[in-house]
Design an enzyme around this catalytic site. Structure first.
Site, PDB file in Angstrom:
ATOM      1  CE1 TYR A 142      -3.529  -2.601   0.607  1.00 45.75           C
ATOM      2  CE2 TYR A 142      -4.634  -0.591   1.281  1.00 45.75           C
ATOM      3  CZ  TYR A 142      -4.688  -1.899   0.894  1.00 45.75           C
ATOM      4  OH  TYR A 142      -5.911  -2.521   0.794  1.00 45.75           O
ATOM      5  CE  LYS A 192       1.908 -17.628  -3.128  1.00 37.24           C
ATOM      6  NZ  LYS A 192       1.156 -18.900  -3.170  1.00 37.24           N
ATOM      7  CG  ASP A 223      -1.822 -20.101  -1.659  1.00 39.89           C
ATOM      8  OD1 ASP A 223      -1.257 -20.080  -0.550  1.00 39.89           O
ATOM      9  OD2 ASP A 223      -1.339 -20.681  -2.655  1.00 39.89           O
ATOM     10  CG  ASP A 247      -8.062  -4.729   1.805  1.00 39.12           C
ATOM     11  OD1 ASP A 247      -8.978  -4.263   2.497  1.00 39.12           O
ATOM     12  OD2 ASP A 247      -8.042  -4.671   0.559  1.00 39.12           O
ATOM     13  CG  ASP A 251     -13.514  -7.108   2.558  1.00 39.92           C
ATOM     14  OD1 ASP A 251     -13.231  -6.449   3.581  1.00 39.92           O
ATOM     15  OD2 ASP A 251     -13.948  -6.579   1.513  1.00 39.92           O
TER      16      ASP A 251
HETATM   17  C1  IPM Z   1     -10.293  -1.176   4.313  1.00 39.11           C
HETATM   18  C2  IPM Z   1     -10.569  -0.515   2.982  1.00 39.11           C
HETATM   19  C3  IPM Z   1      -9.388   0.392   2.679  1.00 39.11           C
HETATM   20  C4  IPM Z   1      -8.168  -0.492   2.556  1.00 39.11           C
HETATM   21  C5  IPM Z   1      -9.554   1.282   1.441  1.00 39.11           C
HETATM   22  C6  IPM Z   1     -10.808   2.123   1.510  1.00 39.11           C
HETATM   23  C7  IPM Z   1      -8.348   2.151   1.236  1.00 39.11           C
HETATM   24  O1  IPM Z   1     -10.795  -1.452   1.997  1.00 39.11           O
HETATM   25  O2  IPM Z   1     -10.191  -0.465   5.321  1.00 39.11           O
HETATM   26  O3  IPM Z   1     -10.193  -2.401   4.351  1.00 39.11           O
HETATM   27  O4  IPM Z   1      -7.925  -1.087   1.503  1.00 39.11           O
HETATM   28  O5  IPM Z   1      -7.440  -0.591   3.544  1.00 39.11           O
HETATM   29 MN    MN Z   2     -10.824  -3.517   2.712  1.00 40.67          MN
END
Ligand code: IPM
Ligand code: MN
Length: 355
Positions: A142, A192, A223, A247, A251
């Site tokens: 990032y 990884k 993975d 990240d 999710d």
């Molecule tokens: C998160 C979001 C952020 C990230 C974006 C909005 C920059 O997806 O907080 O997970 O990728 O960190």
């Molecule tokens: Mn995110």
């Protein structure tokens, strides 16, 4: 009694609706615990681009730096999809993380009995899942050197770079180990290392750091971890990983838990902490009063716990949320026949009544 300074950044989309609900609940829980909070609201993201031409105005950053904690809704939306890369709404979040030194992102994923049925996985696989994802937040790909566009041998290309230093890995793994000691004592470090040099350093430093901390550590390729999260989420306690892997895996873990609308996060480091739901700005339902405020409300609970060291009101908020969900109240995202559908504001009122 000195009051604590909270900067509220509603942001875009459903951000203003969910932060308004969470602020009300935060304030009541704090007051009941004898804690006075003072709020300042500031712009960031698309709202700031519209009003000031930049996603993270100086006055927002200045307020955040001198706050005790920051509560954020969400930023971004299709309206700003075509702005220049260096002023995208997301830059507000990345800028805040970097400027406040928020190197650790804590994302707890807990499947309560009332919600096991919402998971796309079989209830017997998810019931009892209790994972803390500790994501490195100010390093990795990032923030590494990048190039938006260059032409080499006639072909346009772009690139990003994954960079991790020993101190960066050591401090995040130390935090994960400390968290594990208050839980089931098991850390899984995700990398990884079969391909990436940065991951091989990560694995080496993680092993040494955990050994120093006296905590059990296992290593897993990202993975494989993505697969294990759906095969056996219960087997994980604390997961520690880099920025990009964290990240993605958080999710995935959120949807395993049933709804991304329910999950909070805390970003902590050297200065004031930043608290936000892990869902985005959901522009498709913005302004309708139907967004699920629970992720932001639980983020406010984390704010009390981590930044204000106020465990009692934090736990009170969490219990109130559990009780309201157990009683069958749901916002539209989680509504099913037989339950009671409520608006954002009604959900907030129900939690307040519980408190
Ligand atoms: C998160 C979001 C952020 C990230 C974006 C909005 C920059 O997806 O907080 O997970 O990728 O960190
Ligand atoms: Mn995110």
């Amino acid at each position: 009694m000195s009051s604590k300074k909270i900067v509220v950044i509603p942001g875009d989309g459903i951000g203003p609706e969910v932060t308004a609900a969470a602020q009300e609940i935060l304030d009541l829980a704090a007051r009941k615990a004898g804690l006075a909070l003072e709020y300042t609201t500031r712009l960031a993201g698309g709202a700031a681009i519209d009003a000031r031409g930049v996603p993270l105005p100086d006055e927002t950053l200045a307020a955040a730096k001198t706050a005790d904690a920051v509560l954020l809704g969400a930023v971004g939306g299709p309206k700003w999809d075509s702005v220049a890369p260096d002023i995208r709404p997301e830059k507000a979040i990345l800028g805040l993380r970097k400027a406040l030194g928020l190197y650790a992102n804590l994302r707890p994923v807990k499947v309560s009995a009332a919600l096991a049925a919402y998971s796309p996985l079989k209830p017997e696989i998810v019931a009892g899942t209790d994972i803390l994802i500790v994501r490195e937040l100010t390093g990795g790909i990032y923030f590494g050197p990048k190039c938006e566009s260059e032409t080499v041998d006639g072909a346009e290309r772009a690139w990003d770079t994954e960079v991790y230093s020993v101190p960066e890995v050591a401090r995040i793994v130390r935090m994960a180990c400390q968290a594990a000691k208050g839980r089931r004592g098991k850390v899984t470090s995700v990398d990884k290392a079969n391909v990436l040099a940065s991951s091989r350093l990560w694995r080496r430093v993680a092993t040494a750091t955990a050994q120093e901390a006296g905590v059990d550590i296992a290593h897993m390729y990202v993975d494989n971890c993505a697969m294990q999260l759906v095969l056996g989420p219960k087997t994980f306690d604390v997961i520690v990983t880099g920025n990009l892997f964290g990240d993605i895996l958080s999710d995935e873990a959120a949807v395993v838990a049933g709804s991304i609308g329910l999950l909070p996060s805390a970003s902590i480091g050297d200065g004031p902490g930043l608290y936000e739901p892990i869902h985005g700005s959901a522009p498709d339902i913005a302004g309708q009063g139907i967004a699920n405020p629970v992720g932001t409300v639980l983020s406010a609970a984390m704010l009390l716990r981590h930044s204000l060291k106020a465990e009692a009101p934090a736990a009170a908020i969490e219990q109130a949320v559990d009780a309201v969900l157990a009683a069958g109240y749901r916002t539209a995202d989680l509504y099913r026949p037989g339950l009671t559908k409520v608006s954002t504001e009604e959900m907030a009122k129900l939690i307040i009544k519980q408190l």
